[in-house]
Design an enzyme around this catalytic site. Structure first.
Site, PDB file in Angstrom:
ATOM      1  N   ASP A   1       0.878  -1.174   0.000  1.00 26.67           N
ATOM      2  CA  ASP A   1       0.000   0.000   0.000  1.00 26.67           C
ATOM      3  C   ASP A   1       0.914   1.222   0.000  1.00 26.67           C
ATOM      4  OD1 ASP A   1      -2.443  -1.410   0.141  1.00 26.67           O
ATOM      5  OD2 ASP A   1      -2.218  -1.656   2.305  1.00 26.67           O
TER       6      ASP A   1
ATOM      7  N   ASP B   1     -13.852  -3.089  -2.097  1.00 29.11           N
ATOM      8  CA  ASP B   1     -13.681  -2.808  -0.670  1.00 29.11           C
ATOM      9  C   ASP B   1     -15.047  -2.911  -0.014  1.00 29.11           C
ATOM     10  OD1 ASP B   1     -11.005  -2.355  -1.107  1.00 29.11           O
ATOM     11  OD2 ASP B   1     -11.207  -0.184  -1.256  1.00 29.11           O
TER      12      ASP B   1
END
Length: 257
Positions: free
Chosen positions: A11, A130
């Site tokens: 990330d 998500d």
């Protein structure tokens, strides 16, 4: 039987690998280029590079860093963040990505998945979802979020995954926003729902705390791959630890030791 994949996730924010809980309270976790090379050498099956602030900052992915990451590893590289059109995908593939992960842009323009798979092939188009748990308002019990989990939608996760597959996505990257960064284990319920209904591979993401968590989501959640960040970045477990645990439960893996 196909080997199950173990995928470290980078990330990236401001050019650095970070990790937080539920995508907030970010902690620096190192240089993405150095980490990609290390994970390549330690037996990762793929690398996932997610520019987590690109969409919120309304900018493109960090192509120069993607190119350097691609040069440092010899395993498949999936890149996501800031992708809005086929031109972005084309540039990422030319920068060294093997697959691209599309999230928010696909929600706002579902036809993007269709156009991308037609242009580049479904094998390199990953639909990232998500998911937030919501028992009251959604048939599956989960709804889709965008902008790195910051904005919730009125879209049911299972319905969206099915639509993504129909539109040509070759894979689903499913992240439980409730579990992300908690190290309490993956959300097996929603992973199983998606894996059971779709014919394309599902990567389980969010919540890995120990190798047995990965075993459970592969066996009970029926995932095709497991993605993790914190447990690898901060040295809690190695990729070898995870794969050896998987072998104990007769889960096929690519041996790298």
């Amino acid at each position: 039987m196909l080997s199950k994949r173990v995928i470290p996730c980078l990330d990236v924010h401001d050019g650095r690998t970070v990790k937080g809980v539920n995508f907030v309270d970010l902690i620096d976790a190192g240089d993405p280029v150095e980490q990609a090379k290390l994970y390549n050498d330690l037996g990762a099956d793929e690398i996932c590079f997610l520019d987590i602030s690109a969409t919120n900052e309304e900018r493109k992915t960090l192509f120069n860093i993607v190119s350097r990451v691609a040069e440092s590893c010899f395993i498949p590289l999936t890149v996501g963040g800031g992708i809005r059109e086929n031109a972005d995908i084309n540039k990422l593939l030319k920068s060294g990505a093997d697959k691209v992960s599309i999230n928010s842009a696909a929600v706002f323009n579902p036809n993007l998945i269709n156009k991308a798979s037609d242009s580049f092939g479904s094998q390199c188009i990953v639909l990232a979802i998500d998911a937030y748990k919501d028992r009251n308002n959604f048939k599956s019990g989960y709804n889709v979020s965008t902008h790195g989990g910051k904005k919730k939608t009125d879209i049911d996760v299972l319905e969206w995954a099915l639509e993504g597959e129909k539109n040509g996505a070759g894979e689903i990257l499913l992240t439980s926003m409730n579990a992300d960064g908690t190290k309490l284990g993956y959300d097996i319920e929603i992973t199983n729902q998606i894996s059971s209904e779709l014919s394309i591979p599902v990567i389980a993401s969010g919540g890995a705390g120990k190798p047995i968590d990965m075993v459970r989501v592969l066996k009970e959640g029926m995932a095709s791959a497991v993605l993790a960040a914190s447990i690898f970045h901060f040295g809690f477990y190695s990729i070898e630890n995870v794969k050896k645990e998987m072998l104990k439960y007769n889960i096929p893996v690519r041996k790298t030791w």
